[in-house]
Structure formats: structure tokens, C-alpha cells
Design a protein around this motif. Structure first.
Motif, short mmCIF file in Angstrom:
data_model
loop_
_atom_site.label_atom_id
_atom_site.label_comp_id
_atom_site.label_asym_id
_atom_site.label_seq_id
_atom_site.Cartn_x
_atom_site.Cartn_y
_atom_site.Cartn_z
N LYS A 56 -23.68 -5.29 15.84
CA LYS A 56 -24.26 -5.78 17.09
C LYS A 56 -25.61 -6.42 16.78
CE LYS A 56 -26.32 -3.48 20.15
NZ LYS A 56 -26.56 -2.67 21.34
N VAL A 57 -26.15 -7.14 17.77
CA VAL A 57 -27.43 -7.80 17.58
C VAL A 57 -28.17 -7.85 18.91
CG1 VAL A 57 -26.62 -10.16 18.09
CG2 VAL A 57 -28.52 -9.83 16.50
N TYR A 84 -30.44 -18.89 18.85
CA TYR A 84 -31.48 -19.30 17.90
C TYR A 84 -31.63 -18.32 16.74
CZ TYR A 84 -32.81 -22.87 21.27
OH TYR A 84 -32.79 -23.96 22.12
N ASP A 85 -31.59 -17.03 17.05
CA ASP A 85 -31.70 -16.01 16.01
C ASP A 85 -30.34 -15.33 15.88
OD1 ASP A 85 -34.33 -16.75 16.02
OD2 ASP A 85 -35.01 -15.02 17.19
N TYR A 86 -29.83 -15.23 14.64
CA TYR A 86 -28.44 -14.80 14.45
C TYR A 86 -28.32 -13.66 13.43
CZ TYR A 86 -26.79 -19.06 16.79
OH TYR A 86 -26.55 -20.05 17.69
N LEU A 87 -27.29 -12.85 13.65
CA LEU A 87 -26.79 -11.94 12.63
C LEU A 87 -25.49 -12.57 12.14
CD1 LEU A 87 -26.81 -9.34 11.00
CD2 LEU A 87 -25.66 -8.20 12.91
N LYS A 88 -25.45 -12.89 10.83
CA LYS A 88 -24.31 -13.59 10.27
C LYS A 88 -23.61 -12.73 9.23
CE LYS A 88 -26.60 -18.09 10.88
NZ LYS A 88 -27.05 -19.33 10.22
N PHE A 89 -22.30 -12.93 9.11
CA PHE A 89 -21.51 -12.20 8.14
C PHE A 89 -20.85 -13.19 7.19
CE2 PHE A 89 -17.13 -10.51 7.20
CZ PHE A 89 -17.53 -9.63 6.21
N TYR A 90 -21.02 -12.97 5.87
CA TYR A 90 -20.49 -13.85 4.85
C TYR A 90 -19.51 -13.11 3.95
CZ TYR A 90 -24.48 -16.96 5.87
OH TYR A 90 -25.40 -17.78 6.48
N LEU A 137 -26.68 -11.22 7.20
CA LEU A 137 -27.99 -11.86 7.18
C LEU A 137 -28.51 -11.99 8.60
CD1 LEU A 137 -30.11 -13.49 5.40
CD2 LEU A 137 -28.88 -15.53 6.17
N TYR A 138 -29.64 -11.32 8.88
CA TYR A 138 -30.30 -11.53 10.17
C TYR A 138 -31.45 -12.49 9.93
CZ TYR A 138 -32.69 -11.01 14.57
OH TYR A 138 -33.27 -11.30 15.78
N LEU A 192 -35.17 -6.43 20.61
CA LEU A 192 -35.64 -5.74 19.41
C LEU A 192 -35.62 -6.64 18.18
CD1 LEU A 192 -34.04 -2.20 19.81
CD2 LEU A 192 -36.37 -2.93 20.31
N ASP A 193 -35.14 -7.87 18.35
CA ASP A 193 -35.14 -8.84 17.24
C ASP A 193 -34.54 -8.22 15.98
OD1 ASP A 193 -35.69 -11.48 17.45
OD2 ASP A 193 -37.86 -11.28 17.37
N ALA A 194 -33.32 -7.73 16.10
CA ALA A 194 -32.70 -7.06 14.95
C ALA A 194 -31.18 -7.10 15.05
CB ALA A 194 -33.18 -5.61 14.85
N GLY A 195 -30.55 -6.77 13.92
CA GLY A 195 -29.10 -6.63 13.88
C GLY A 195 -28.76 -5.25 13.33
N TRP A 196 -27.55 -4.78 13.65
CA TRP A 196 -27.12 -3.46 13.21
C TRP A 196 -25.70 -3.53 12.64
CZ3 TRP A 196 -29.78 -4.57 17.57
CH2 TRP A 196 -31.00 -3.93 17.78
N VAL A 197 -25.42 -2.68 11.66
CA VAL A 197 -24.09 -2.54 11.08
C VAL A 197 -23.79 -1.04 10.97
CG1 VAL A 197 -22.64 -2.92 9.05
CG2 VAL A 197 -24.23 -4.70 9.79
#
Length: 211
Positions: free
Chosen positions: A103-104, A110-116, A148-149, A159-164
Motif C-alpha cells: 500500500k502507499v 506524482y509520488d509512487y511506490l513501484k514494483f520491478y 521503489l518509493y 505519510l509520504d511512504a509505501g509499505w510491503v
């Protein structure tokens, strides 16, 4: 854009052209948040202590228990400012199926949590998203999964963050059956059974058909 692969190419090129340049090139990439990732003790928070976890960027990911999917713990991206990033990665040997929850809470679009997967973008989330599950099957060989956040040049939101959380790796295991041969032994009432040793095997069990 994920510049991790490009960083590696630059450093390799410096090594080939003039090894004395490597330090300067490495420092330049570290200055923009692409230094060498470090091993992180995140296995418990991510429910996958059997995997090796690396983190890096402008701030490292860390384990916490306030925002989780399983109600116990999850990994959260590091505290970063504008034009910065925080990344997390792990590597497996396929084939198998890899899954996780994420989640993010960020500035929408504009601000992303991305999965590669192996350096190729698979999915990205932005805004105030709830927990969602991602599952991906990979083939044989080594594969790297990375989160990558990253933030753009302005504005902070939430909170300007991502979680896993709840990472699971289920490898496909195909047993190897060795070629077994049976020959006459030194006695009329016995046979000699042989087979090649299997890598990693410490004991064997043989069954005789009753027919």
C-alpha cells in the motif's frame, strides 16, 4: 525512472576504461541516492526471513508495527524529501510464484511506490491506496524483485511512504530421479543396485516391487 541498472553500466564502463574513475563515478551516483544497497534485517517484518533483503537510496526501509496487513509488522519506506527515493529488494532462484501485499500514502499521480521484476516495471500505486495483493510467476533462473518509493520535486501528502507485508516465495520443485541399475551380484540370491549420487542428498530409501 529506475536508474539502478544504468548505475551498474556506468561503474562497469569506468572499470574497463580507467579503474581510477570508479570511485568518482560511484560517489556521483551515491550523491543522487543510488549508492550500494545494504543487507537489512527485514525478514520478520516481511514474513520472509528465508530471503535476503537489501535496502538503499536516500533512506533505508525499516520494520514497524503501526501500519501492517497481518496486524503484526510490515516494512515501510524510509523518510525522504522531494526528488528522493527509498528502495527495497530481494533475489530468488526460479521457477516459482512470488507474492506480497502493499500500500502507499502519497501525492496522487506524482509520488509512487513501484514494483520491478528484473529491472522492468510491473506495477505502481499512488495516492491513498488500501492494501492490495500482487502475485507473479517467474521461470527458471535468478530473479530480482524491487520496490521503489520515489517523490517528485514538490509537495508532501499523507505519510509520504509505501509499505510491503506478507511476502511469500513458493518455488516449484521437481524431484530428480537418478538412473538406477541392477546387476547380478556375487551371490545367486542377490543383486547389486547402483545409482549416481544426488547433490545434497544425505540418505536414500529404496522400495522393491512385490511383483
Amino acid at each position: 525512472t529506475d536508474y539502478t541498472e544504468i548505475r551498474g553500466v556506468w561503474i562497469s564502463a569506468a572499470q574497463d576504461l580507467n579503474p581510477a574513475w570508479v570511485a568518482s563515478v560511484t560517489q556521483a551516483w551515491e550523491a543522487v541516492g543510488y549508492g550500494i544497497d545494504v543487507v537489512a534485517d527485514l525478514g520478520t517484518a516481511l514474513n520472509a526471513p528465508y530471503l535476503t533483503w537489501l535496502t538503499g537510496g536516500d533512506a533505508n526501509w525499516y520494520g514497524q508495527s503501526l501500519i501492517t496487513h497481518d496486524g503484526i509488522a510490515a516494512a515501510q519506506s524510509g523518510l525522504i524529501g522531494n526528488d528522493m527515493n527509498s528502495r527495497l529488494s530481494t533475489t530468488v532462484t526460479g521457477p516459482g510464484t512470488f507474492s506480497f501485499w502493499w500500500k502507499v500514502w502519497s501525492e496522487q499521480n506524482y509520488d509512487y511506490l513501484k514494483f520491478y521484476l528484473d529491472g522492468v516495471l510491473q506495477s505502481q500505486i499512488s495516492g491513498a491506496s488500501d492494501w492490495a495483493k500482487i502475485s507473479v510467476a517467474v521461470g527458471a533462473g535468478t530473479h530480482t524483485f524491487k520496490w521503489l518509493y520515489s517523490k517528485d520535486a514538490s509537495v508532501a501528502y499523507g505519510l509520504d511512504a509505501g509499505w510491503v507485508d506478507e511476502v511469500a516465495w513458493a518455488p516449484v520443485w521437481t524431484p530428480i530421479v537418478p538412473a538406477i541399475s541392477a546387476t547380478s551380484g556375487d551371490f545367486a540370491d542377490r543383486i547389486r543396485v547402483t545409482w549416481p549420487a544426488m547433490n545434497g542428498a544425505t540418505s536414500y530409501r529404496l522400495y522393491r516391487s512385490g511383483t
